[in-house]
Structure formats: structure tokens, C-alpha cells
Write a protein that holds these residues in place. Structure first.
Motif, mmCIF file in Angstrom:
data_model
loop_
_atom_site.group_PDB
_atom_site.id
_atom_site.type_symbol
_atom_site.label_atom_id
_atom_site.label_comp_id
_atom_site.label_asym_id
_atom_site.label_seq_id
_atom_site.Cartn_x
_atom_site.Cartn_y
_atom_site.Cartn_z
ATOM 1 N N ARG A 190 -10.964 -12.015 -2.674
ATOM 2 C CA ARG A 190 -10.460 -13.008 -3.628
ATOM 3 C C ARG A 190 -9.034 -13.415 -3.259
ATOM 4 N N ALA A 191 -8.230 -12.460 -2.847
ATOM 5 C CA ALA A 191 -6.851 -12.756 -2.444
ATOM 6 C C ALA A 191 -6.823 -13.640 -1.207
ATOM 7 N N LEU A 192 -7.694 -13.374 -0.249
ATOM 8 C CA LEU A 192 -7.760 -14.199 0.952
ATOM 9 C C LEU A 192 -8.207 -15.612 0.614
ATOM 10 N N ASP A 193 -9.196 -15.716 -0.265
ATOM 11 C CA ASP A 193 -9.646 -17.045 -0.693
ATOM 12 C C ASP A 193 -8.510 -17.819 -1.348
ATOM 13 N N PHE A 202 -2.343 -7.200 -3.182
ATOM 14 C CA PHE A 202 -2.250 -8.305 -2.236
ATOM 15 C C PHE A 202 -1.509 -9.440 -2.938
ATOM 16 N N VAL A 203 -0.476 -9.953 -2.305
ATOM 17 C CA VAL A 203 0.362 -10.972 -2.929
ATOM 18 C C VAL A 203 0.400 -12.207 -2.027
ATOM 19 N N ALA A 204 -0.024 -13.329 -2.585
ATOM 20 C CA ALA A 204 -0.026 -14.591 -1.846
ATOM 21 C C ALA A 204 1.372 -15.194 -1.823
ATOM 22 N N GLU A 205 1.526 -16.260 -1.065
ATOM 23 C CA GLU A 205 2.841 -16.874 -0.904
ATOM 24 C C GLU A 205 3.374 -17.472 -2.201
ATOM 25 N N ASP A 206 2.479 -17.813 -3.121
ATOM 26 C CA ASP A 206 2.927 -18.328 -4.415
ATOM 27 C C ASP A 206 3.141 -17.216 -5.433
ATOM 28 N N ARG A 207 3.144 -15.954 -4.948
ATOM 29 C CA ARG A 207 3.374 -14.752 -5.743
ATOM 30 C C ARG A 207 2.181 -14.380 -6.637
ATOM 31 N N GLU A 208 1.043 -15.019 -6.424
ATOM 32 C CA GLU A 208 -0.154 -14.598 -7.158
ATOM 33 C C GLU A 208 -0.546 -13.204 -6.668
ATOM 34 N N TYR A 231 0.833 -1.211 0.000
ATOM 35 C CA TYR A 231 0.000 0.000 0.000
ATOM 36 C C TYR A 231 0.862 1.253 0.000
ATOM 37 N N ASP A 232 0.271 2.314 -0.534
ATOM 38 C CA ASP A 232 0.876 3.641 -0.517
ATOM 39 C C ASP A 232 -0.066 4.547 0.268
ATOM 40 N N PHE A 233 0.484 5.347 1.163
ATOM 41 C CA PHE A 233 -0.343 6.232 1.982
ATOM 42 C C PHE A 233 -1.094 7.282 1.165
ATOM 43 N N ALA A 234 -0.679 7.531 -0.064
ATOM 44 C CA ALA A 234 -1.379 8.494 -0.907
ATOM 45 C C ALA A 234 -2.548 7.872 -1.651
ATOM 46 N N SER A 235 -2.680 6.559 -1.580
ATOM 47 C CA SER A 235 -3.649 5.819 -2.384
ATOM 48 C C SER A 235 -5.021 5.774 -1.719
ATOM 49 N N THR A 236 -6.034 6.228 -2.455
ATOM 50 C CA THR A 236 -7.397 6.245 -1.927
ATOM 51 C C THR A 236 -7.887 4.846 -1.576
ATOM 52 N N TYR A 237 -7.749 3.921 -2.508
ATOM 53 C CA TYR A 237 -8.273 2.578 -2.263
ATOM 54 C C TYR A 237 -7.433 1.802 -1.251
ATOM 55 N N SER A 238 -6.172 2.205 -1.068
ATOM 56 C CA SER A 238 -5.379 1.613 0.014
ATOM 57 C C SER A 238 -5.978 1.975 1.369
ATOM 58 N N TYR A 239 -6.549 3.152 1.462
ATOM 59 C CA TYR A 239 -7.229 3.564 2.698
ATOM 60 C C TYR A 239 -8.347 2.590 3.045
ATOM 61 N N LEU A 240 -9.207 2.324 2.084
ATOM 62 C CA LEU A 240 -10.318 1.409 2.347
ATOM 63 C C LEU A 240 -9.815 0.024 2.734
ATOM 64 N N ALA A 241 -8.803 -0.454 2.011
ATOM 65 C CA ALA A 241 -8.274 -1.788 2.296
ATOM 66 C C ALA A 241 -7.649 -1.848 3.686
ATOM 67 N N ALA A 242 -6.905 -0.816 4.052
ATOM 68 C CA ALA A 242 -6.229 -0.810 5.350
ATOM 69 C C ALA A 242 -7.218 -0.845 6.502
ATOM 70 N N MET A 243 -8.367 -0.213 6.308
ATOM 71 C CA MET A 243 -9.330 -0.133 7.391
ATOM 72 C C MET A 243 -10.113 -1.425 7.596
ATOM 73 N N ARG A 244 -10.004 -2.365 6.659
ATOM 74 C CA ARG A 244 -10.803 -3.579 6.797
ATOM 75 C C ARG A 244 -10.013 -4.877 6.682
ATOM 76 N N ILE A 245 -8.731 -4.807 6.322
ATOM 77 C CA ILE A 245 -7.998 -6.028 6.034
ATOM 78 C C ILE A 245 -7.777 -6.885 7.270
ATOM 79 N N GLU A 246 -7.580 -6.289 8.433
ATOM 80 C CA GLU A 246 -7.294 -7.092 9.619
ATOM 81 C C GLU A 246 -8.477 -7.985 9.986
ATOM 82 N N ALA A 247 -9.673 -7.409 9.993
ATOM 83 C CA ALA A 247 -10.849 -8.203 10.349
ATOM 84 C C ALA A 247 -11.111 -9.291 9.317
ATOM 85 N N ALA A 248 -10.970 -8.930 8.025
ATOM 86 C CA ALA A 248 -11.204 -9.909 6.969
ATOM 87 C C ALA A 248 -10.178 -11.031 7.018
ATOM 88 N N ALA A 249 -8.927 -10.683 7.265
ATOM 89 C CA ALA A 249 -7.874 -11.700 7.315
ATOM 90 C C ALA A 249 -8.023 -12.596 8.545
#
Length: 208
Positions: A192-195, A176-182, A10-28
Motif C-alpha cells: 500500500r505504501a509503494l502504491d 513506511f513514509v512517503a515523500e508527502d509524509r503519509e 525499522y528496529d532490529f529488534a522488531s519481528t515484522y521489520s525482519y519480514l519487511a527488510a527481507m522483501r522490500i528491495e524486490a517489491a520497491a
């Protein structure tokens, strides 16, 4: 066995990174996935494509859509949203500070607080004073952290991370990058990345 891991670029200037940052912990947590927070800078990646600013500024129709979409998505997620001025913000110092926190465990909390200040309260995150307030509110020694963030070793670390991002084909944020680099790009690809991460982990546990 350790659970699956997902890298969050993520980049702190990125709008959609903001949304992702605010919800990724609960989703993960719900998915049983560990998140590795990877702050980086989009500026050099955009520059390599000949862009001098955000594509949302370069392409007005795309920008108008993004701002309206951000309003809708922020309302849906129940997070505040306002347009920062200027946009994009200079995220260099925030990224350097976030790197310091990676070794000390407070990067997720710092990241969410900075995003909330920037996109929720229209604070200028390039201002050291604004970041110092965030650090102090987290119970940290803002002066000491700022000194570590501006050390040459930490600056070089951020440059190396930027080079890694380019080598790995990361072209935007959030990614979002998985362990297999997807690789999955965009806040709307988080699930989708979590799945993918959990499916690959289950597959790797199957005896052969």
C-alpha cells in the motif's frame, strides 16, 4: 525526473521489520521506488508510553498471536524463522553500525544479514562478535566499522534520528513514509505504501 522515494523505518529488534527488510528491495524495484533505509530505536518511543518492554511481552494474547503469525508469514515468504532469546534483543549497537553504513552504501546488506542472524539463526545481535562476523562476511573491516559506530558523533546521530521519529509520529516498526509524509505501519502495508508513493509521483508530474 527522479523516481518516488519511500522511507523504511525499522528496529532490529522488531519481528515484522525482519519480514519487511527481507522483501522490500524486490517489491520497491518492481514498483520503481527508491528506498531510504532508516534504522532507529523503538525503546525510547515505548518508554514515552510507559512501556518497559515490547507490547508483545506486555500483552500475552497479542504476543501469542504475533509468534504464530510470524511462523505463517515466514513460511509464506520462504525465509527462516526462530524466536530470539531474549526477546526483544538489544538493538542499540546494530542500529549504530547500520548508520555508519548509510554513508558507505552497505546498510541494506548489513540489515538483512543481521535480521537473518537474529530471526533465522537465533544469534544475539547485542554481541559485538556477532555483528563483527556479519561485517566481515560483507568484506568490511569490522574493527574500523565498530570504532566508527561507537564514536560520539554517531551515537548523537542515532539519538537525533530517534527524536525525528517521535516528532513525525512514528510509533512502531516497520513504518513506511512517503515523500508527502503519509505514514504506513506494518509489514502488511508495504504494498500500500509503494502504491501511494508511485501514485503521488504520477500526480506530481501532471502539468498544471
Amino acid at each position: 525526473m527522479p523516481g518516488p522515494v519511500l522511507e523504511f523505518w525499522y528496529d532490529f529488534a522488531s519481528t515484522y521489520s525482519y519480514l519487511a527488510a527481507m522483501r522490500i528491495e524486490a517489491a520497491a524495484e518492481e514498483a520503481g521506488v527508491k528506498v531510504h533505509w532508516r534504522p532507529f530505536l523503538l525503546g525510547p518511543i515505548f518508554a514515552a508510553q510507559g512501556w518497559t518492554t515490547s507490547p508483545f511481552n506486555l500483552f500475552p494474547d497479542k504476543g501469542r498471536y504475533m509468534w504464530r503469525d510470524m511462523e505463517r508469514e515466514a513460511a509464506r515468504l520462504g525465509v527462516p524463522f526462530c524466536r530470539p532469546d531474549p526477546f526483544p534483543q538489544n538493538s542499540l549497537l546494530a542500529a549504530r553500525v547500520a548508520l555508519v553504513g548509510l554513508d558507505q552504501g552497505w546498510t541494506p546488506a548489513f540489515t538483512k544479514a543481521v535480521f537473518a542472524a537474529e530471526f533465522g539463526k537465533s544469534r544475539n545481535i547485542s554481541d559485538p562478535a556477532a555483528l563483527s562476523i556479519v561485517l566481515t562476511d560483507l568484506g568490511l573491516d569490522a574493527g574500523a566499522v565498530m570504532e566508527q559506530a561507537q564514536a560520539e558523533a554517531n551515537k548523537a546521530r542515532l539519538r537525533r534520528i530517534g527524536e525525528e521519529a517521535q516528532l513525525r509520529g512514528i510509533f512502531g516498526a516497520p513504518c513506511f513514509v512517503a515523500e508527502d509524509r503519509e505514514l504506513f505501519w506494518g509489514n502488511d502495508r508495504l504494498e500500500r505504501a509503494l502504491d501511494w508513493a508511485t501514485a503521488r509521483a504520477r500526480h506530481s508530474d501532471v502539468p498544471v
